[in-house]
Design a protein around this motif. Structure first.
Motif, PDB file in Angstrom:
ATOM      1  N   ASN A 107       0.783  -1.235   0.000  1.00  0.00           N
ATOM      2  CA  ASN A 107       0.000   0.000   0.000  1.00  0.00           C
ATOM      3  C   ASN A 107       0.821   1.295   0.000  1.00  0.00           C
ATOM      4  O   ASN A 107       0.732   2.106  -0.931  1.00  0.00           O
ATOM      5  CB  ASN A 107      -0.948  -0.046   1.217  1.00  0.00           C
ATOM      6  N   LEU A 108       1.638   1.495   1.024  1.00  0.00           N
ATOM      7  CA  LEU A 108       2.348   2.778   1.141  1.00  0.00           C
ATOM      8  C   LEU A 108       3.349   2.972   0.001  1.00  0.00           C
ATOM      9  O   LEU A 108       3.415   4.034  -0.625  1.00  0.00           O
ATOM     10  CB  LEU A 108       3.056   2.866   2.503  1.00  0.00           C
ATOM     11  N   GLN A 109       4.097   1.897  -0.293  1.00  0.00           N
ATOM     12  CA  GLN A 109       5.064   2.001  -1.390  1.00  0.00           C
ATOM     13  C   GLN A 109       4.331   2.258  -2.705  1.00  0.00           C
ATOM     14  O   GLN A 109       4.763   3.057  -3.543  1.00  0.00           O
ATOM     15  CB  GLN A 109       5.877   0.711  -1.483  1.00  0.00           C
ATOM     16  N   GLY A 110       3.185   1.587  -2.880  1.00  0.00           N
ATOM     17  CA  GLY A 110       2.397   1.754  -4.106  1.00  0.00           C
ATOM     18  C   GLY A 110       1.844   3.163  -4.224  1.00  0.00           C
ATOM     19  O   GLY A 110       1.768   3.732  -5.314  1.00  0.00           O
ATOM     20  N   ASP A 111       1.457   3.745  -3.100  1.00  0.00           N
ATOM     21  CA  ASP A 111       0.924   5.104  -3.074  1.00  0.00           C
ATOM     22  C   ASP A 111       1.984   6.082  -3.589  1.00  0.00           C
ATOM     23  O   ASP A 111       1.736   6.907  -4.478  1.00  0.00           O
ATOM     24  CB  ASP A 111       0.536   5.438  -1.621  1.00  0.00           C
ATOM     25  N   ILE A 112       3.190   5.943  -3.052  1.00  0.00           N
ATOM     26  CA  ILE A 112       4.260   6.879  -3.411  1.00  0.00           C
ATOM     27  C   ILE A 112       4.695   6.656  -4.863  1.00  0.00           C
ATOM     28  O   ILE A 112       4.795   7.603  -5.650  1.00  0.00           O
ATOM     29  CB  ILE A 112       5.450   6.710  -2.439  1.00  0.00           C
TER      30      ILE A 112
END
Ligand code: NAI
Length: 497
Positions: free
Chosen positions: A235-240
């Motif tokens: 999630n977080l890596q994908g968001d960035i």
């Protein structure tokens, strides 16, 4: 008027420029014949609903209609800063289990970027896990100086998003799927995400796989973006990473977004409400139109989606543009004029980029899944043999590691456990450590079975009793059981251990 054959879609126009770009998009859809098969049901979500004191930002009616329809088409919505109001986007994704965020990044004619100028065509997609990771928002203040956010990654949650990535690859004819991760550092959380990627891949033998550490991925995306086709990320890596990718194709205004779930899917513009230009009729509707095209393909309306795509590409190619992009030497047009130009191009095809294939027949295929009777338990692993191997107890303490170790050894003296480790911010500070390691007021003390005590000879109650004893003289912030799963340690080692 709605007919029983029509597919129902909930529409929330949103705030700021939302109503302007949604009205434009729906007008385009109408002109392309979408309304022959789809009935859009307007619902209320966003700033106006928050202002009525509704902390979810969506009316009960909006929830009911979205759940009945199985699809929500939404404009951007403002989240009030501070107070109890949570982001509607995050609430909606989590509440309706839209577990995969699918974003397509494609070079568009008339949208100049450093890559388009260099003749590098970009065409790839990111599939981002959309529910888990730090987005669970499980956060605590543990001591004066330490705050924690729990990073939760599950095997079935990972399976769902990987399966969606491979199914999408199969559907759109992509030959290779990459998994982005940081499993070299977060060996267990990113580790399970990567393991499940490899496992799910076995069901798609015709698709090649690769994995890439997320920092290297960012470098590769900037240096040679054309090497990727579909990348799946936590999630977080994908968001960035997905915002980085939007930058490669001209910004957030050109990157559509779909949040896909088994029951309910959400299609939205990625940009915000643009309060600085709201109400002026100059907003660019492209992101919402592109997201709407993904939605039409999701429900099988490939003919209409391809017709709209070709008309949009032909319009961009002709140099017609709103004020936020395009050739500044040519005057820009407003939202309505831009939309009218796309409508006028319906039936035309772009000349400088490949046109989308337009199927002869409209073929809406969307079938609404029946409403579940309750929250479903999703599982990947069952029946593993688990055994208690000890516990980690987290303490709010100003003591030195040595003084703490003496206290903890005393507490464990007549229990089945021995103190094996003390760490601070993940770095081992006892039994060995470096004088250069600075400590904060929050320690982890690890207790494991004494030599001669057989794993599995008791459950967790002995660990709880030990914590109880420690809690008589220390502030226990939290506690984690150490377990083995089919003999494999279910916990990480400290740095330096
Ligand atoms: P923003 O994306 O609304 O605006 C950033 C800049 O891009 C502004 O200069 C704006 O005029 C421009 N812009 C954005 N979309 C445009 C369009 N379609 N056409 C022409 N120009 C456009 O981001 P900002 O200012 O950080 O956020 C404003 C509000 O939007 C906040 O309340 C935020 O919470 C909300 N927001 C909502 C999102 C959603 O509902 N998906 C996503 C991001 C922000």
């Amino acid at each position: 008027m709605s007919t029983s054959q029509q597919i129902q879609i909930a529409v929330a126009k949103g705030d700021g420029i939302g109503p302007e770009i949604m009205d434009a998009t729906l007008e385009l859809f109408k002109a392309a014949g979408v309304m022959n098969h789809v009935h859009f049901r307007e619902v209320r979500m966003g700033a106006g609903v928050f202002a009525e004191g509704n902390s979810r930002g969506m009316t009960d009616e909006a929830i009911r209609v979205t759940e009945e329809s199985g699809i929500l088409f939404k404009g951007p919505m403002g989240t009030p800063s501070g107070g109890g109001g949570k982001s509607i986007n995050v609430t909606a994704r989590k509440m309706w289990n839209a577990f995969a965020n699918y974003r397509v990044f494609k070079t568009l004619p008339g949208v100049e970027t450093v890559y388009s100028k260099a003749g590098i065509a970009i065409d790839f997609a990111i599939v981002r896990e959309n529910i888990e990771d730090t987005y669970g928002g499980v956060e605590h203040r543990l001591s004066n100086d330490m705050i924690q956010c729990k990073r939760l990654i599950s095997a079935p949650g990972s399976d769902q998003v990987h399966r969606f990535a491979f199914q999408t690859a199969r559907k759109v004819g992509v030959k290779k799927v990459h998994c982005g991760h940081k499993a070299n550092i977060m060996k267990m959380t990113d580790g399970i995400f990567l393991d499940r990627f490899r496992s799910v891949a076995k069901d798609f033998p015709e698709i090649e796989t690769g994995d890439v550490i997320v920092d290297a991925l960012c470098l590769n995306l900037v240096v040679k973006p054309q090497q990727y086709q579909i990348i799946v990320l936590p999630n977080l890596q994908g968001d960035i990473v997905s915002d980085l990718c939007a930058g490669l194709v001209g910004g957030l205004g050109f990157a559509p977004s779909a949040n896909i779930g088994n029951h309910i899917s959400i299609f939205e513009a990625v940009h915000g409400t643009a309060p600085d230009i709201a109400g002026r009729g100059i907003a660019n509707p492209t992101s919402l139109v592109l997201s709407g095209m993904m939605m039409l393909r999701h429900i099988g309306m490939n003919k209409e989606a391809a017709t709209i795509e070709n008309a949009l590409l032909a319009t961009l190619e002709s140099g017609v543009h709103t004020g936020d992009f395009g050739d500044k030497s040519k005057p820009s047009v407003g939202t309505n004029e831009f939309t009218r130009a796309i409508i006028d191009n319906l039936g035309n095809k772009p000349k400088t980029v490949p046109a989308a294939d337009v199927p002869a027949q409209a073929d809406p295929t969307f079938v609404r899944e029946p409403k579940p009777s309750g929250p479903r338990m999703i599982r990947t692993f069952k029946n593993l043999v688990t055994q208690v191997a000890g516990c980690d107890i987290y303490l709010d303490s100003p003591l030195s590691p040595l003084a703490l170790a003496e206290e903890m050894q005393r507490a464990a003296a007549d229990t089945p456990f021995k103190l094996t480790l003390i760490s601070n911010r993940g770095t081992q500070v006892w039994p060995t450590g470096s004088v250069y390691t600075e400590c904060v007021d929050y320690y982890r003390v690890r207790f494991e079975l004494k030599d001669g005590v057989t794993a599995g000879s008791f459950g967790q109650s002995r660990c709880v009793a030990l914590m109880d004893r420690v809690a008589e003289s220390f502030t226990v912030c939290s506690y984690e059981l150490l377990r083995t799963f089919d003999g494999v340690k279910g916990y990480s080692l400290a740095q330096g251990q």
